[in-house]
Design an enzyme around this catalytic site. Structure first.
Site, PDB file in Angstrom:
ATOM      1  N   ASP A  36       0.823  -1.205   0.000  1.00 48.13           N
ATOM      2  CA  ASP A  36       0.000   0.000   0.000  1.00 48.13           C
ATOM      3  C   ASP A  36       0.862   1.261   0.000  1.00 48.13           C
ATOM      4  O   ASP A  36       0.349   2.366   0.143  1.00 48.13           O
ATOM      5  CB  ASP A  36      -0.916   0.028   1.226  1.00 48.13           C
ATOM      6  CG  ASP A  36      -2.168  -0.830   1.024  1.00 48.13           C
ATOM      7  OD1 ASP A  36      -2.311  -1.382  -0.077  1.00 48.13           O
ATOM      8  OD2 ASP A  36      -2.975  -0.941   1.952  1.00 48.13           O
ATOM      9  N   ASP A 281     -15.153  29.443 -38.822  1.00 52.35           N
ATOM     10  CA  ASP A 281     -16.299  29.026 -39.625  1.00 52.35           C
ATOM     11  C   ASP A 281     -17.185  28.082 -38.809  1.00 52.35           C
ATOM     12  O   ASP A 281     -16.720  27.101 -38.242  1.00 52.35           O
ATOM     13  CB  ASP A 281     -15.785  28.303 -40.876  1.00 52.35           C
ATOM     14  CG  ASP A 281     -16.901  28.076 -41.898  1.00 52.35           C
ATOM     15  OD1 ASP A 281     -18.027  27.803 -41.472  1.00 52.35           O
ATOM     16  OD2 ASP A 281     -16.627  28.190 -43.100  1.00 52.35           O
ATOM     17  N   GLY A 416     -11.061  23.235 -40.788  1.00 49.64           N
ATOM     18  CA  GLY A 416     -10.575  24.080 -41.842  1.00 49.64           C
ATOM     19  C   GLY A 416      -9.861  23.347 -42.957  1.00 49.64           C
ATOM     20  O   GLY A 416     -10.329  22.351 -43.504  1.00 49.64           O
TER      21      GLY A 416
END
Length: 521
Positions: A36, A281, A416
């Site tokens: 652990d 765009d 694009g």
């Protein structure tokens, strides 16, 4: 308990580690077995911290279980105090250490250490990491902030606040704090304490001096903020400043809580996100179908950014934060959706697979899922991996954070000229998804290998017919030179291939544009 290959949150003692590691003079003694002991891995290899985390393990072994493991804990606590000399200590057990029921909290009270020792009760089999961090921070604040003490505020001082919630191993917490501290100073609010990140025990004592608290990460600090309000009458903010609109709402809330009437400073602060998102765009942003998953605060905030500031369509959202499931469901309902509340990454993968979004905003889990499904993904929430702790300044909050968000959301998308070129040359054997990296010269895919074999045997390839090379008319050659140089060769080969399939001996300008139209379909 359900076993899983991946998990969104660790056990609650990992949350306690995040608080101890965030603070400067708090030490964590963890009753845990060998196996652990992974704090070093979490904080030095993933977050890339310079220093080892302040965690001491008892590291009991199987042979110790037949003896007195409680003595191992007490020895470890004494040794840690003597060696590291912290200003305060928190003690608890890991999920495995919890099973042997040694009661570290009770044992710590018998040690007589000269510093405050804060016991933690973190039920490992019913709670998770964020809850553990929240409970630990609450217990630290409750134990160290003196109750009943008068607030110590300088006369004629302006409004002040504490910033609550940033921790070690937190997603962009370091940079978020820098951004919000600067924003608060611009509007006339002094930051008293930031906690737990980089806070000392003395800073926790000074929390009571502030007028109010700024709650940046509710998953970590909501419980502590509620206690400070009950105990010292300190109100706390609710708005999470992620995105331009939310940051403006946050500033207005701070001005209201602080009693500041002059709002001029906020009018001088700008973000590039609104203009950038409008200047692209709409074909490449508006209407993109997006799925979100992560901790509740980041998902709720990012859904607003995606919808109102980027023009995306939210098709699904969810969270692993069960403590905030109600908030998550209310937010999803505003988009006409039902929130997915789960800790099972396979359920998340199934929903992504069924929705087929164009972009996923999630954790490192969703990044792995999206790679398998071939869907673009951006990480917006913990759990994250080493690449999500950038060396550069990269906040998610505030106005500069909004700029980072724009880049984060746009970069995974095909947009694009890139989209146009990919469509035009998608059948090119060097340009398709199966081709190996061209700059490495690999010929690993079948199409490239077949082409090489044709060349070796003198068979026609792209740009050739059976009788010889196709001729280009002068006007078509001039038009070809207008195409960007880095794809001009591919455009030539595709056009020649198109002409060869039609049986043309020469290429005119009309043939060039017909080829372009053909490969764009």
């Amino acid at each position: 308990m359900k076993l899983s290959l991946w998990t969104y949150e660790g056990p609650p003692h990992v949350g306690a580690m995040r608080i101890a590691t965030a603070m400067t003079d708090l030490h964590y003694v963890l009753h845990a077995p060998q196996g652990d002991t992974y704090a070093d891995l979490l904080f030095t290899m993933i977050e890339r911290r310079k220093h080892r985390p302040p965690v001491t393990y008892t590291t009991f072994q199987a042979r110790d279980l037949g003896a007195d493991t409680s003595q191992l804990f007490m020895d470890a606590a004494r040794d840690a105090q003597a060696r590291f000399k912290p200003a305060a200590m928190i003690v608890g057990a890991s999920c495995t250490g919890e099973l042997i029921q040694d009661d570290p909290g009770g044992l710590s009270r018998t040690l007589g250490l000269p510093i405050p020792v804060i016991p933690l009760e973190l039920p490992s089999y019913s709670k998770k990491e964020n809850w553990g961090a929240s409970e630990t921070f609450y217990q630290v604040v409750r134990a160290l902030a003196p109750q009943g003490a008068e607030r110590m505020q300088a006369k004629d001082a302006g409004p002040s606040c504490n910033i609550l919630g940033p921790t070690a191993l937190g997603f962009r917490h370091r940079d978020d704090v820098t951004e919000i501290v600067g924003l608060l100073e611009k509007i006339g609010v002094t930051v008293n304490v930031v906690a737990p990140l980089d806070a000392s025990v003395h800073d926790i004592l000074a929390l009571r001096q502030a007028d109010f608290n700024v709650l940046l990460y509710p998953e970590i600090a909501l419980t502590a903020a509620q206690w400070l309000k009950r105990t010292f009458g300190q109100p706390f903010t609710r708005k999470i400043p992620i995105g331009v609109s939310a940051t403006r709402d946050f500033v207005r809330e701070v001005l209201d809580v602080a009693g500041i009437e002059d709002a001029d400073p906020i009018d001088q602060i700008e973000s590039r996100l609104p203009w950038y998102s409008r200047s692209i765009d709409s074909t490449y942003l508006t209407g993109k179908r997006v799925f979100l998953f992560g901790d509740a605060s980041h998902v709720i905030a990012m859904a607003r950014v995606a919808k109102t500031e980027m023009g995306f369509e939210i098709v699904g959202m969810g969270s692993y934060s069960r403590e905030f499931a109600r908030d998550m469901r209310e937010a999803a309902a505003a988009y006409g959706l039902e929130a997915l509340i789960t800790e099972d990454y396979l359920e998340v993968e199934e929903q992504i697979r069924s929705l087929q979004p164009e972009l996923v905003l999630g954790t490192q889990m969703e990044r792995h899922i999206s790679k398998r499904l071939g869907i673009p993904c951006a990480v917006i929430s913990a759990p994250v991996h080493v690449q999500d702790y950038p060396a550069r300044y990269s906040p998610f909050m505030g106005f500069e954070g909004a700029n980072v968000l724009f880049d984060t959301l746009v970069h995974p998308l095909t947009m694009g000229l890139e989209e146009h070129l990919l469509n035009m040359f998608r059948d090119d054997f060097e340009f398709n998804d199966e081709a190996g990296p061209s700059h490495l010269g690999h010929a690993s895919n079948n199409e490239r290998q077949k082409s090489l074999e044709k060349l070796q045997h003198g068979e026609p390839t792209q740009g050739q017919n059976g009788e010889g090379k196709i001729e280009w008319q002068p006007d078509a050659e001039r038009e070809l030179k207008k195409i960007p140089f880095f794809v001009r060769g591919k455009a030539r080969r595709n056009t020649e291939k198109f002409a060869a399939e039609l049986g043309l001996a020469e290429i005119s300008m009309e043939t060039l544009y017909e080829a372009k139209s053909h490969f764009s379909r």
